[in-house]
Write an enzyme that holds these catalytic residues in place. Structure first.
Site, PDB file in Angstrom:
ATOM      1  CD  GLU A  53      -2.863  -1.269   0.291  1.00  0.00           C
ATOM      2  OE1 GLU A  53      -3.039  -0.296  -0.475  1.00  0.00           O
ATOM      3  OE2 GLU A  53      -3.509  -2.318   0.189  1.00  0.00           O
ATOM      4  CB  CYS A  89      -1.886   6.852   1.382  1.00  0.00           C
ATOM      5  SG  CYS A  89      -0.525   6.394   2.419  1.00  0.00           S
TER       6      CYS A  89
END
Ligand code: SIN
Length: 486
Positions: free
Chosen positions: A255, A289
């Site tokens: 990720e 993010c």
């Protein structure tokens, strides 16, 4: 100092094989809001990290051999403990990470939701039967645990990024070693304390804390005892870790970074778009993010959107995360705030305009006010790099084709957002945006039911949702021959 109801949640040793382990040295964990020392935590070396990997290896087979219902019940107990200790876990998180207490409470709920979800999914790790190509054969598909998992987790979500990996791993019958970011080890260690109370057997869930990220990372990515490696963090570090995993051909889930476009068309509901923009951009002071990184605003509403966003950004209260009403906490450290200001200065030098925001040195070097910039273009560093701070750069576009071209013009592919009231356009944009997750008339997209993950340089694999378990299972096929069809 921290005023925890349950002071045993404040741990400072590594948790390996069901035992609290000291290391040869310790490191300081400080509150980013005021620099206060919170704890001196064990600084694990490679040998201690290896000990954790071997403990996980020793424990994994017995854990996998338990009936799924038993693993599920233990995970369920862990979930209940997380929920009943929400306030303490949130206080620890705000103290070490800085986010406002309300956001920390929300993260504890979010983190616990993965444990609850995968406690259920443990019971649904179904296999398959496949019609065989000849009469004397039968084909069966089993799902089996990958084995030992190692995970490196980030400081921006110190609880949920651990449970989003550990819960599906444990549900599938894997064991895990977690190396949390050295800036936020206390949330991870509190999770370990509650895991132990929930009855997770020794060696199944291990936490190694330490400052030598490189050496610890080498053990976790290269040790033959580790079968699978999962990472949440930057693309640059992710690339190195993938390369390190190649030697032992480990499964990987990554990720990585994002560069999310937030597109607003002339026909959008502007109130909803501004609300979504604030929620997406300024969550966790922009240190997320999936948060909007570039705002692409259609020409006809550019000025009005900017004006409304500035008004909303000015209304956000910045301060110490434990203070009542604070919505934006400190950034993780002063270098992070300085880097954000450098990106802003670079944009200003190229013609952008700051309508509000900037460093808030009265509060301390780590504080940065919600910022809005106009006159930004896609080529500027602020639109190309992940800002990871509370800055909204506004870029203008003419039509749908240009919006799409600008949005997709990045090596990243984590999240994107689009606001319009034209259902056809919304659908087209959803299909054509090259990102793993797309918010359509919605600024908050993360939840346990949905597959979280990116494409391109934003990584691979999906976390949460019914797909999350697949990351921790191997598909094995059994071919039964010699079946008598008479
Ligand atoms: C992240 O920033 O890595 C995760 C954020 C989320 O789960 O929403």
């Amino acid at each position: 100092m921290l005023n925890l109801k349950d002071s045993a949640l404040l741990k400072s040793q590594c948790y390996i094989d069901g035992t609290w382990w000291d290391a040869n040295s310790r490191f300081d964990v400080r509150n980013p809001a005021n620099g206060q020392l919170l704890a001196e935590v064990a600084d694990a070396d490679p040998a201690l990290t290896e000990r954790a990997a071997l403990a996980a290896q020793k424990a994994q087979k017995n854990w996998a051999a338990k009936p799924a219902a038993e693993r599920s019940a233990i995970l369920r107990r862990w979930y209940e403990l997380l929920v009943s200790h929400q306030q303490d876990l949130a206080c620890l998180m705000t103290a070490e990470q800085g986010k406002p207490l309300a956001e920390s409470r929300a993260e504890v709920t979010y983190g616990a939701s993965f444990v609850e979800w995968f406690a259920e999914e443990a019971k649904r790790m179904y296999g398959d039967t496949i019609p065989a190509p000849s009469a004397d054969k039968r084909i069966l598909v089993l799902k089996q645990p990958v084995g030992v998992v190692a995970a490196i987790t980030p400081w921006n979500f110190p609880n949920a990024m651990i449970t989003r990996k550990a819960a599906p791993a444990l549900a599938a019958g894997c064991s895990i070693v977690v190396r949390p970011a050295e800036l936020t080890p206390l949330s991870a260690l509190a999770l370990a304390e509650l895991a132990e109370r929930a009855g997770i057997p020794p060696g199944v869930f291990n936490v190694v804390t330490g400052t030598n990220a490189k050496a610890m990372g080498e053990v976790l990515t290269q040790h033959p005892a580790v079968d699978k490696f999962s990472f949440t963090g930057s693309t640059a570090v992710g690339k190195q870790l993938i390369a390190q995993c190649a030697g032992t051909v480990k499964r990987v889930s990554m990720e990585l970074g994002g560069n999310a476009p937030f597109i607003v068309f002339d026909d959008a509901d502007l109130d909803a778009a501004v609300k979504g923009a604030i929620a997406s951009k300024y969550r966790n002071a922009g240190q997320t993010c999936v948060c909007a990184n570039r705002f692409l605003i259609q020409e006809g509403i550019y000025d009005e959107f900017a004006e409304r966003l500035v008004a909303a950004a000015k209304g956000l209260k910045v301060g110490h995360g434990l203070q009542e009403g604070v919505q934006i906490g400190p950034m993780i450290h002063a270098q992070a705030a300085t880097r954000v200001e450098q990106l802003v200065q670079d944009a200003l030098a190229q013609g952008a305009k700051r309508l509000t925001g900037g460093p808030l040195q009265d509060l301390g070097d780590n504080f940065y006010a919600p910022t809005v910039l106009t006159g930004v273009s896609n080529g500027m560093a602020i639109a190309e790099q992940e800002i990871f701070g509370p800055v909204a750069p506004l870029i203008s576009f003419k039509d749908e084709a240009q919006a799409l071209a600008l949005a997709n013009d990045t090596e990243m592919g984590l999240a994107a957002y689009c606001y319009s009231r034209d259902i056809g356009r919304i659908y087209r944009m959803g299909e054509r945006l090259q990102f793993g997750m797309v918010g359509l008339n919605e600024g908050i997209i993360s939840n346990v039911t949905a597959p979280f993950g990116g494409i391109k340089a934003s990584g691979n694999g999906r976390e949460g949702s019914k797909y999350g378990l697949d990351e921790y299972t191997e598909i094995k096929y059994l071919c039964l021959g010699g079946i008598d069809n008479a």
